[in-house]
Motif scaffolding. Structure first.
Motif, PDB file in Angstrom:
ATOM      1  N   THR A   1      27.042  48.295  67.804  1.00 50.51           N
ATOM      2  CA  THR A   1      25.629  48.481  68.157  1.00 50.51           C
ATOM      3  C   THR A   1      24.777  47.350  67.594  1.00 50.51           C
ATOM      4  N   ASN A   2      25.064  46.987  66.338  1.00 52.19           N
ATOM      5  CA  ASN A   2      24.314  45.891  65.715  1.00 52.19           C
ATOM      6  C   ASN A   2      24.551  44.565  66.431  1.00 52.19           C
ATOM      7  N   GLU A   3      25.820  44.329  66.807  1.00 55.54           N
ATOM      8  CA  GLU A   3      26.116  43.091  67.543  1.00 55.54           C
ATOM      9  C   GLU A   3      25.410  43.080  68.900  1.00 55.54           C
ATOM     10  N   ALA A   4      25.419  44.244  69.586  1.00 58.44           N
ATOM     11  CA  ALA A   4      24.742  44.334  70.881  1.00 58.44           C
ATOM     12  C   ALA A   4      23.244  44.106  70.715  1.00 58.44           C
ATOM     13  N   LYS A   5      22.692  44.632  69.638  1.00 61.25           N
ATOM     14  CA  LYS A   5      21.261  44.444  69.371  1.00 61.25           C
ATOM     15  C   LYS A   5      20.946  42.969  69.154  1.00 61.25           C
ATOM     16  N   GLU A   6      21.829  42.257  68.454  1.00 67.10           N
ATOM     17  CA  GLU A   6      21.627  40.826  68.246  1.00 67.10           C
ATOM     18  C   GLU A   6      21.658  40.071  69.581  1.00 67.10           C
ATOM     19  N   LEU A   7      22.585  40.483  70.476  1.00 69.43           N
ATOM     20  CA  LEU A   7      22.646  39.851  71.801  1.00 69.43           C
ATOM     21  C   LEU A   7      21.383  40.135  72.603  1.00 69.43           C
ATOM     22  N   VAL A   8      20.889  41.373  72.514  1.00 71.13           N
ATOM     23  CA  VAL A   8      19.651  41.735  73.210  1.00 71.13           C
ATOM     24  C   VAL A   8      18.486  40.911  72.670  1.00 71.13           C
ATOM     25  N   ASP A   9      18.431  40.755  71.343  1.00 69.39           N
ATOM     26  CA  ASP A   9      17.370  39.946  70.733  1.00 69.39           C
ATOM     27  C   ASP A   9      17.432  38.505  71.234  1.00 69.39           C
ATOM     28  N   GLN A  10      18.642  37.953  71.351  1.00 72.50           N
ATOM     29  CA  GLN A  10      18.808  36.587  71.844  1.00 72.50           C
ATOM     30  C   GLN A  10      18.363  36.494  73.308  1.00 72.50           C
ATOM     31  N   CYS A  11      18.736  37.507  74.088  1.00 74.21           N
ATOM     32  CA  CYS A  11      18.335  37.553  75.503  1.00 74.21           C
ATOM     33  C   CYS A  11      16.818  37.601  75.619  1.00 74.21           C
ATOM     34  N   LEU A  12      16.195  38.392  74.756  1.00 75.54           N
ATOM     35  CA  LEU A  12      14.743  38.501  74.752  1.00 75.54           C
ATOM     36  C   LEU A  12      14.095  37.171  74.403  1.00 75.54           C
ATOM     37  N   ARG A  13      14.656  36.460  73.443  1.00 78.12           N
ATOM     38  CA  ARG A  13      14.115  35.141  73.067  1.00 78.12           C
ATOM     39  C   ARG A  13      14.254  34.148  74.226  1.00 78.12           C
ATOM     40  N   ASP A  14      15.419  34.222  74.908  1.00 75.27           N
ATOM     41  CA  ASP A  14      15.643  33.317  76.040  1.00 75.27           C
ATOM     42  C   ASP A  14      14.645  33.583  77.170  1.00 75.27           C
ATOM     43  N   ILE A  15      14.383  34.869  77.440  1.00 76.44           N
ATOM     44  CA  ILE A  15      13.435  35.216  78.496  1.00 76.44           C
ATOM     45  C   ILE A  15      12.020  34.770  78.126  1.00 76.44           C
ATOM     46  N   GLU A  16      11.655  34.941  76.851  1.00 73.31           N
ATOM     47  CA  GLU A  16      10.341  34.482  76.405  1.00 73.31           C
ATOM     48  C   GLU A  16      10.214  32.969  76.568  1.00 73.31           C
ATOM     49  N   MET A  17      11.302  32.243  76.299  1.00 71.64           N
ATOM     50  CA  MET A  17      11.305  30.790  76.491  1.00 71.64           C
ATOM     51  C   MET A  17      11.118  30.450  77.966  1.00 71.64           C
ATOM     52  N   LEU A  18      11.801  31.228  78.843  1.00 75.97           N
ATOM     53  CA  LEU A  18      11.650  31.024  80.289  1.00 75.97           C
ATOM     54  C   LEU A  18      10.214  31.273  80.716  1.00 75.97           C
ATOM     55  N   LYS A  19       9.586  32.302  80.179  1.00 74.30           N
ATOM     56  CA  LYS A  19       8.196  32.591  80.518  1.00 74.30           C
ATOM     57  C   LYS A  19       7.274  31.448  80.096  1.00 74.30           C
ATOM     58  N   ASP A  20       7.528  30.854  78.934  1.00 70.02           N
ATOM     59  CA  ASP A  20       6.730  29.714  78.474  1.00 70.02           C
ATOM     60  C   ASP A  20       6.857  28.543  79.448  1.00 70.02           C
ATOM     61  N   ILE A  21       8.095  28.305  79.922  1.00 70.39           N
ATOM     62  CA  ILE A  21       8.315  27.222  80.889  1.00 70.39           C
ATOM     63  C   ILE A  21       7.558  27.501  82.183  1.00 70.39           C
ATOM     64  N   ILE A  22       7.597  28.762  82.640  1.00 75.02           N
ATOM     65  CA  ILE A  22       6.901  29.146  83.866  1.00 75.02           C
ATOM     66  C   ILE A  22       5.396  28.934  83.714  1.00 75.02           C
ATOM     67  N   VAL A  23       4.848  29.321  82.556  1.00 75.91           N
ATOM     68  CA  VAL A  23       3.418  29.138  82.309  1.00 75.91           C
ATOM     69  C   VAL A  23       3.042  27.655  82.363  1.00 75.91           C
ATOM     70  N   LYS A  24       3.899  26.802  81.801  1.00 80.99           N
ATOM     71  CA  LYS A  24       3.637  25.360  81.841  1.00 80.99           C
ATOM     72  C   LYS A  24       3.666  24.836  83.271  1.00 80.99           C
ATOM     73  N   LEU A  25       4.641  25.319  84.063  1.00 76.64           N
ATOM     74  CA  LEU A  25       4.735  24.904  85.473  1.00 76.64           C
ATOM     75  C   LEU A  25       3.484  25.328  86.238  1.00 76.64           C
ATOM     76  N   GLN A  26       3.015  26.580  85.976  1.00 80.34           N
ATOM     77  CA  GLN A  26       1.807  27.063  86.651  1.00 80.34           C
ATOM     78  C   GLN A  26       0.601  26.225  86.254  1.00 80.34           C
ATOM     79  N   THR A  27       0.525  25.849  84.984  1.00 79.84           N
ATOM     80  CA  THR A  27      -0.596  25.030  84.508  1.00 79.84           C
ATOM     81  C   THR A  27      -0.578  23.667  85.171  1.00 79.84           C
ATOM     82  N   ASN A  28       0.609  23.065  85.267  1.00 77.34           N
ATOM     83  CA  ASN A  28       0.727  21.735  85.898  1.00 77.34           C
ATOM     84  C   ASN A  28       0.399  21.796  87.379  1.00 77.34           C
ATOM     85  N   ASN A  29       0.862  22.874  88.065  1.00 81.76           N
ATOM     86  CA  ASN A  29       0.565  23.021  89.502  1.00 81.76           C
ATOM     87  C   ASN A  29      -0.907  23.285  89.728  1.00 81.76           C
ATOM     88  N   GLY A  30      -1.523  24.030  88.760  1.00 86.09           N
ATOM     89  CA  GLY A  30      -2.945  24.327  88.923  1.00 86.09           C
ATOM     90  C   GLY A  30      -3.775  23.088  88.806  1.00 86.09           C
TER      91      GLY A  30
END
Length: 334
Positions: A305-334
């Motif tokens: 369970t702890n290992e799975a939680k660590e993987l979920v935390d990593q997945c969450l960090r990766d998605i947050e990083m993706l969202k930051d990239i998307i926000v930058k793309l939207q800003t540049n397109n705007g």
């Protein structure tokens, strides 16, 4: 292309400058109209005969605009400069401004005479337009009289300018089309980015829900481990009690043996107590073994369970990083 007018393709101020230059070089009047004959510039070097008198008359202005439309229609049909005499008796000529074979306007020049004006003719025109005849005659006498060669030369020059304007319109049209394509591409990319962001947001919510569930599982696993440990303590007590009971039974058997015949019944009971103690201890040993197995599995579940939680935390960090990239793309397109 039908939605683009001459004024949209070429800045009217640029048209005015070119038109003023033509009028200055030739000494003739000039005007630029759209496909419907509507002026898109202010007349250059217009004569008083036209501006002060003919076009000031409501009827005369209407007839002048009709002449401009007819001149444009002639150029539309021939595809080259066309000379004509206006309703007021002056010589005009027009050349077509085209875009990919479509007529979008006219470049008009003229307001000249090719011979001495017929006074009687112009008095009749003045009467028809409700204009003071004497003033009208005075104005027409100020109109420039040019020979045929100069008219042809001016018409040729006007044709050249019209071709240049057509080329400018084509360049402007291509640029506008590229801009439209670029805007459509940006819009398409923005739509994709918005969809990706939407999916990313949904994934974030899902992962966070999973994280909560893993936290709950981890808590349950910890509670199970504590309960297993409590059960192990109880089993140890049972084993201790069974050992004590066995010893008591053994002591009772010894005492019954000493009592010989009188202790025979007591010896049977002592034997049963010892057998029950042995059975209890054996059962306690089995339970303890099972509890130990459950404890090991519970610990394994906690670790997983702890290992799975660590993987979920990593997945969450990766998605947050993706969202930051998307926000930058939207800003540049705007």
């Amino acid at each position: 292309m039908a939605d683009l007018s001459l004024a949209q393709l070429i800045d009217p101020e640029i048209l005015q400058e070119i038109q003023d230059g033509f009028a200055k070089v030739t000494g003739m009047a000039a005007l630029t109209t759209d496909a419907n004959g509507v002026p898109v510039t202010t007349g250059s070097n217009f004569t008083d005969f036209c501006m002060k008198y003919t076009r000031q008359s409501k009827i005369g202005c209407k007839l002048c605009e009709e002449c401009d439309r007819k001149g444009g229609e002639m150029t539309r049909q021939t595809g080259k400069a066309s000379a004509y005499v206006c309703h007021a008796g002056l010589m005009d000529f027009a050349a077509p401004i085209e875009l990919i074979g479509e007529f979008i306007g006219s470049f008009i020049g003229g307001q000249v005479l090719i011979e001495q004006p017929d006074e009687e003719k112009f008095r009749n025109i003045a009467h028809e337009l409700d204009i003071n005849a004497d003033e009208y005659i005075e104005a027409v006498n100020k109109v420039t009289i040019v020979d045929k060669e100069k008219v042809e030369a001016a018409a040729s020059f006007l044709q050249t300018i019209a071709k240049v304007l057509s080329s400018m319109a084509f360049t402007s049209y291509n640029t506008s089309q590229m801009n439209v394509s670029l805007i459509n591409s940006i819009d398409y990319t923005s739509n994709i980015i918005r969809e990706v962001k939407k999916v990313a947001d949904q994934n974030v919510m899902t992962v966070r829900k999973m994280e909560e569930r893993f936290k709950q599982l981890s808590g349950l696993a910890t509670e199970c481990k504590e309960e297993v440990e409590n059960c192990a303590d109880i089993v140890n007590n049972i084993q201790d009690n069974a050992t004590t009971t066995h010893i008591l039974g053994l002591n009772a058997s010894i005492e019954a043996s000493r009592a010989k015949e009188g202790g025979r019944g007591f010896a049977v009971i002592a034997q049963e107590v010892r057998s029950l103690a042995d059975t209890s201890r054996s059962a306690a040993d089995t339970i303890k073994s099972k509890i130990a197995g459950i404890g090991e599995r519970t610990q394994l579940m906690t670790d997983n369970t702890n290992e799975a939680k660590e993987l979920v935390d990593q997945c969450l960090r990766d998605i947050e990083m993706l969202k930051d990239i998307i926000v930058k793309l939207q800003t540049n397109n705007g």
